[in-house]
Design an enzyme around this catalytic site. Structure first.
Site, short mmCIF file in Angstrom:
data_model
loop_
_atom_site.label_atom_id
_atom_site.label_comp_id
_atom_site.label_asym_id
_atom_site.label_seq_id
_atom_site.Cartn_x
_atom_site.Cartn_y
_atom_site.Cartn_z
N SER A 124 -4.88 -32.52 -16.65
CA SER A 124 -3.72 -32.13 -17.45
C SER A 124 -2.50 -31.98 -16.57
O SER A 124 -2.60 -31.84 -15.35
CB SER A 124 -4.00 -30.81 -18.14
N LYS A 125 -1.35 -32.02 -17.23
CA LYS A 125 -0.07 -31.89 -16.54
C LYS A 125 0.02 -30.60 -15.74
O LYS A 125 0.69 -30.55 -14.73
CB LYS A 125 1.04 -31.86 -17.58
N ARG A 126 -0.60 -29.56 -16.26
CA ARG A 126 -0.48 -28.26 -15.60
C ARG A 126 -0.97 -28.30 -14.15
O ARG A 126 -0.51 -27.56 -13.31
CB ARG A 126 -1.25 -27.19 -16.38
N GLY B 293 -0.89 -31.00 -12.16
CA GLY B 293 -0.21 -31.98 -11.31
C GLY B 293 0.29 -33.13 -12.15
O GLY B 293 0.21 -33.08 -13.38
#
Ligand code: GLU
Length: 478
Positions: A251-253, A255
């Protein structure tokens, strides 16, 4: 004839997981001398993003995973953008209505929401309760005539199970209980992913559907649709999820997930492709560096693993540095240009020499500007504590002024001559090792670490070396 496809929804960027899917489809098609199709699945009007399709295609081109067919690539099965194929989906929803394998559903949003809340309260999985499945024909007619809003749903079996055959997972069975009467046409007249995907895979003659594991639960519905239309179903292969290092879903969280940001940060397309190819597949040996051609030769879909694959940034960094180190230097020059100020490559030969000196220490192209700066600096910064400590030593002053003197008399300076002069300087000052070399390094670069001094001298040339020595001596004297 093998035909695979990559069918992204244009969300604004290309997800690294999406690129892995595209890559496996591409490799599989190439391996079997088939075709690789790009299809844009843009039927979700709410998620439309301006410029997303163009961006996606541009990014895909950068990676070198070039479709044989698709928007802007030609092909006999277009249009390859779903929003340009709406009529086809409507016609096929009609066919299912006629066969009574689909039905109109007039349930309001409020009713569906109430139903969902009740099911959640009862700890049941939320699903449609088939309320409209058996509406009498005349009631349906009346509602349609009075223009009530509707969706079209497919009928799924009320009991038994549906089996999916997957090239990676074998047979996977889904009980009828988990199969909702899926919406095929939404109230805005657009098809859902499920209908459009199946219709297109059929008409685009897709032989193998290779996609992320998150689509596996949808596959029994697709299998049913192929049956309902009397079509041959393609083969399926569901790729393992990409995971964060803590094994949660990537997930974006944690990286970057956008291919575009890896590009901007100075990762090479070849390295990213090589890295992604090994997320979920390996050739059964320890080897890790592969060209695309080698991947095509070695890949087999049956060897793709079922277990999720951890996206290990350290590994990507390592691969990127391997590619930077070993690539053709002229190509490196071209790739590096967008990452440095123009005056760095005004003299292209010098830039090439600089790159060949610093490339071993690079992880990404975006580090070039900083690492190359010492070769282009108008003025060296001697004010750091470590530089001052070195330059102000008595022995350092002696070394630098003796070296300056020895160099001044020379007409030409190359690496060999420089080593000679350093030897002489060492003898005259009775300094050797670090005591001799470190002040020179600091005088020329302002730093205590860096590339080999002789190489630096060769790139800088006589004039610049003399200038920097003078500056350093002046600084030490202040
Ligand atoms: N449009 C779907 C996606 O965005 C495609 C899934 C599939 O390959 O069937 O991933």
């Amino acid at each position: 004839m093998v035909r695979t496809r990559f069918a992204p929804s244009p969300t604004g960027y290309l997800h690294v997981g999406g690129l892995r899917t595209a890559l496996y489809n591409y490799i599989f098609a190439r391996k079997h001398h088939g075709s690789f199709v790009l299809r844009i699945e843009d039927t979700d009007q709410e998620r439309k993003v301006e410029g997303a399709i163009e961006n996606l295609i541009e990014t895909l081109k950068w990676t070198g995973i070039i479709p044989d067919e698709g928007p802007g690539f030609g092909g006999d099965y277009g249009p390859y953008i779903q929003s340009e194929r709406l009529e086809l989906y409507r016609r096929h929803a009609e066919i299912l209505l006629e066969k009574e394998l689909a039905y109109y559903c007039f349930c309001s949003q409020e009713r569906l929401e109430r139903l969902r809340q009740e099911q959640i309260a009862k700890k049941q999985p939320p699903r449609y309760d088939n309320h409209c499945r058996n509406l009498p024909a005349d009631e349906v007619k009346r509602k349609l005539q009075s223009r009530e809003k509707f969706v079209i749903r497919m009928k799924t079996p009320l009991q038994g199970s549906v089996e999916v055959r997957d090239l990676i997972r074998g047979k996977v069975s889904f009980s009828a209980d988990v199969l909702d009467d899926q919406i095929l046409i939404k109230s805005d007249g657009f098809p859902t992913y499920h209908l459009a995907n199946v219709v297109d895979d059929h008409f685009m003659k897709i032989s193998h559907v290779i996609r992320g594991e998150e689509w596996l639960p949808s596959t029994p519905k697709h299998v049913l649709l192929y049956e309902y239309f009397n079509w041959k179903s393609p083969e399926f292969a569901h790729l393992p999820l990409l995971l964060n290092p803590d094994r949660s879903k990537l997930s974006k969280r944690h990286g970057d997930v956008a291919v575009e940001s890896y590009r901007q940060k100075g990762y090479l397309a070849e390295a990213l492709i090589n890295f992604l190819a090994l997320l979920g597949w390996n050739p059964g040996t320890d080897r890790e560096i592969f060209t695309l051609g080698e991947l095509i030769e070695l890949f087999s879909v049956e060897k793709v693993s079922k277990a999720g694959a951890v996206f290990n940034l350290g590994k990507l960094n390592w691969m990127n540095s391997v590619y930077i180190r070993s690539m053709d230097i002229n190509r490196l020059v071209e790739l590096a240009k967008p990452f440095v100020p123009q005056h760095f490559y005004a003299d292209e030969n010098k830039f090439k020499e600089v790159l060949s000196i610093i490339r071993d220490g690079l992880t990404t192209l975006s580090e070039i500007e900083e690492k190359a700066a010492l070769f282009y600096a108008k003025q060296i910064d001697y004010s750091t504590r470590e530089a001052i400590n070195i330059l102000r030593k008595e022995s350092a002053r002696k070394v630098l002024s003796t070296l300056l003197e020895n160099l001044s008399g020379l007409k030409k300076l190359d690496g060999r001559v420089f080593i000679e002069v350093m030897r002489k300087t060492g003898m005259e000052t009775s300094c050797k090792g670090t005591e001799l070399w470190m002040p020179v390094r600091v005088a020329l670069t302002g730093q205590i670490h860096g590339p080999e001094i002789v190489k630096i001298v060769e790139v800088l040339g006589r004039e610049e070396v003399l200038l920097r020595l003078e500056e350093a001596i002046k600084y030490a004297d202040e």
